[in-house]
Scaffold this active site. Sequence first.
Site, short mmCIF file in Angstrom:
data_model
loop_
_atom_site.label_atom_id
_atom_site.label_comp_id
_atom_site.label_asym_id
_atom_site.label_seq_id
_atom_site.Cartn_x
_atom_site.Cartn_y
_atom_site.Cartn_z
N GLU A 333 0.84 -1.19 0.00
CA GLU A 333 0.00 0.00 0.00
C GLU A 333 0.89 1.25 0.00
O GLU A 333 0.72 2.14 -0.82
CB GLU A 333 -0.90 -0.02 1.23
CG GLU A 333 -1.78 1.20 1.38
CD GLU A 333 -2.53 1.22 2.70
OE1 GLU A 333 -3.51 1.99 2.80
OE2 GLU A 333 -2.15 0.48 3.63
N HIS A 334 1.81 1.32 0.96
CA HIS A 334 2.75 2.43 1.05
C HIS A 334 4.17 1.89 0.89
O HIS A 334 4.56 0.95 1.58
CB HIS A 334 2.67 3.12 2.42
CG HIS A 334 1.30 3.53 2.83
ND1 HIS A 334 0.51 2.79 3.71
CD2 HIS A 334 0.56 4.62 2.50
CE1 HIS A 334 -0.64 3.41 3.89
NE2 HIS A 334 -0.64 4.51 3.17
#
EC number: 1.1.1.23
Length: 448
Positions: A333-334
Amino acid sequence: MTTPTAIRRLDAADPDFARHLDHLLSWESVSDDSVNQRVLDIIKAVRERGDAALVELTQKFDGLQVASMAELILPRERLELALTRITPVQRQALEKAAERVRSYHEKQKQDSWSYTEADGTVLGQKVTPLDRAGLYVPGGKASYPSSVLMNAIPAKVAGVTEVVMVVPTPRGEINELVLAAACIAGVDRVFTIGGAQAVAALAYGTESVPKVDKVVGPGNIYVATAKRHVFGQVGIDMIAGPSEILVVCDGQTDPDWIAMDLFSQAEHDEDAQAILVSPDAEFLDKVAASITRLLPTMARAAIVETSINGRGALIKVADMAQAIEVANRIAPEHLELSVADPEAWLPHIRHAGAIFMGRHTSEALGDYCAGPNHVLPTSGTARFSSPLGVYDFQKRSSIIYCSPEGASELGKTASVLARGESLSGHARSAEYRITDLDWKTGNLEEGK
């Protein structure tokens, strides 16, 4: 004496590394049967009894004594009041974040386009915003005004006519920051309802809650399950899993910075995942020591510890090239590229929701105010999904405007293909517009 962290250690040189990594990344997002059935029952109740069901379910789940839907509607004046109830510093921060989010998303807007062919036929694409979008916002003390900005602003930039927000107020708890964010973001209507019942109301409509075209926003397992069930009736953004961060570091960043970057996601919940990948074994040891030392200083230390020890990892790789391979396998996601020359590695990143480049770009900046959206694909879905954006609130229609000459020429091709599929109605519809009598004589009489 502080107990050393129990975070998992992996080495890409281990013959079983791939298996261990798969185990680390595994997460089951499917609701159990009891949750699924309860959600189906709630959706059925809202579809059949509308507002009455919403009032009953709000009384049951949120502990509110309300007699009618009128008590679950917040007027625009209440949102404006919230702006006066937060501190000037908080208001300034919300407005600055909103300005940056709006500026970034303005650049995502898509325009309609068309082109004209030699015979006068016009082909194109018409971009149209959704009529109405529904925004789910978690309620109570664990509310996130930043999520209001990230979900509502792209919708308004896209040109959505009406943004409807639902936010539960358990035991009457109202988060003034959330309402202030809604005011700043331009939310049009707010209902103080939550859970699966709120999702159902947005999807199907009730006497008071308007039916929307798309439902976006985070929520618990009941909200996520409800979004699964109403998908198709309405659009949804995504089914989000636990928050994730993957840090790729060359070993030259302050270990305390990296430890806190890992904590920034681990503090969300016990299932959140924080992973560090580095070719420097000594640096991994330093970060482990920082984790041990800094953990007791965290307000959510118990949650962070459970997350770090249960789903976190420090991964040793041979070199930066292998670190990037691991990052693409994880599709986080990040992704933080905490390295000396992040631009050099950026072209090699294929799968990540958001990429934070350089030692000074902490993931937290993206969560709140950098500008890009913080609603990102999780659980490896960055392989085929994108961040929430303006494009999620716009749809595209194809435009075909045939000149008589164009219809005649295209009709010949359509006729042959339609008759090849034994669809004579299609064929004849096209053939009626063919003006080339020689073609008709030579082809249609042969039954082609």
